[in-house]
Design a protein around this motif. Structure first.
Motif, PDB file in Angstrom:
ATOM      1  N   ARG A  36       0.758  -1.157   0.000  1.00  0.00           N
ATOM      2  CA  ARG A  36      -0.475   0.009   0.040  1.00  0.00           C
ATOM      3  C   ARG A  36       1.039   1.562   0.034  1.00  0.00           C
ATOM      4  O   ARG A  36       0.300   2.028   0.756  1.00  0.00           O
ATOM      5  N   CYS A  37       1.753   1.446  -0.575  1.00  0.00           N
ATOM      6  CA  CYS A  37       2.878   2.683  -0.811  1.00  0.00           C
ATOM      7  C   CYS A  37       2.284   2.804  -2.322  1.00  0.00           C
ATOM      8  O   CYS A  37       2.946   2.361  -2.898  1.00  0.00           O
ATOM      9  N   THR A  40       4.874   1.444  -4.667  1.00  0.00           N
ATOM     10  CA  THR A  40       3.993  -0.436  -4.564  1.00  0.00           C
ATOM     11  C   THR A  40       4.822  -0.462  -6.602  1.00  0.00           C
ATOM     12  O   THR A  40       4.741  -2.393  -6.470  1.00  0.00           O
ATOM     13  N   ASN A  66       6.225  -3.342   7.346  1.00  0.00           N
ATOM     14  CA  ASN A  66       5.147  -2.440   7.327  1.00  0.00           C
ATOM     15  C   ASN A  66       6.105  -1.524   8.816  1.00  0.00           C
ATOM     16  O   ASN A  66       4.921  -1.136   9.391  1.00  0.00           O
ATOM     17  N   LYS A  69       5.360   3.435   7.729  1.00  0.00           N
ATOM     18  CA  LYS A  69       3.983   4.018   7.840  1.00  0.00           C
ATOM     19  C   LYS A  69       2.382   3.673   7.428  1.00  0.00           C
ATOM     20  O   LYS A  69       1.550   3.299   7.113  1.00  0.00           O
ATOM     21  N   GLN A  71       2.554   0.747   5.574  1.00  0.00           N
ATOM     22  CA  GLN A  71       2.296   0.283   4.333  1.00  0.00           C
ATOM     23  C   GLN A  71       2.419  -1.383   3.702  1.00  0.00           C
ATOM     24  O   GLN A  71       1.785  -1.424   2.563  1.00  0.00           O
ATOM     25  N   GLU A  72       2.333  -2.468   4.995  1.00  0.00           N
ATOM     26  CA  GLU A  72       1.763  -3.501   5.301  1.00  0.00           C
ATOM     27  C   GLU A  72       1.818  -4.360   5.782  1.00  0.00           C
ATOM     28  O   GLU A  72       2.058  -4.349   6.641  1.00  0.00           O
TER      29      GLU A  72
END
Length: 164
Positions: A36-37, A40, A66, A69, A71-72
């Motif tokens: 979720r970056c 990605t 993760n 922030k 994002q995983e």
């Protein structure tokens, strides 16, 4: 640094192994990844590198993290499904680990001692930092997150460590 290949890692499927076994004795591009970056979409270029160079002696290794922030956030199953369905990832991936700080995985404790092209070592800056490891286990390149996997300097470094 040849003992780098002897470091224990666990696959995304929960199987214990070593970095050397995971890469099959090939050169490796180890990348901390996140689903979720903003970076990605680099998964697509990483998979393209695996397809292009896999038969010539390179294994891309994705290492979910993760720490940046959150994002995983997914489970191993969710990460595997996302990577397969969205980017067709075929390269090996490890379990989710920390790459910085006191809880950093031993692999990243070692990788982060390598300097980038500017001579800077230390913490991973963000998702999708890339470390190129020779077949003998030496870190021969470090590329910061915004350097694309298919950038000329990454390709040149890969070509330099592949068998003739």
């Amino acid at each position: 640094m040849s003992d780098l290949l002897d470091l224990s890692v666990t696959t995304l499927q929960g199987e214990p192994t070593t970095l050397g076994h995971l890469t099959g004795g090939k050169a490796a591009l180890v990348v901390n990844v996140a689903s979720r970056c903003g970076l990605t979409p680099q998964y697509g270029a990483l998979e393209a590198l695996q397809e292009e160079y896999g038969d010539r002696g390179l294994t891309v290794v994705g290492v979910p993290c993760n720490q940046f922030k959150g994002q995983e956030p997914g489970t191993a199953e969710e990460i595997a499904e996302f990577c397969s369905a969205t980017y067709g990832v075929t390269f090996p991936m490890t379990e989710k680990v920390e790459v910085n700080g006191p809880g950093a995985h031993p692999l990243f404790q070692r990788l982060t001692t390598a300097a980038d092209a500017d001579g800077t070592a230390g913490d991973v800056l963000w998702n999708f930092e890339k470390f190129l490891i020779s077949p003998s286990g030496e870190v021969v390149g470090r590329f910061r997150p915004t350097t694309l996997p298919d950038a000329p300097e990454v390709r040149a470094a890969i070509e330099a460590v592949l068998p003739a």
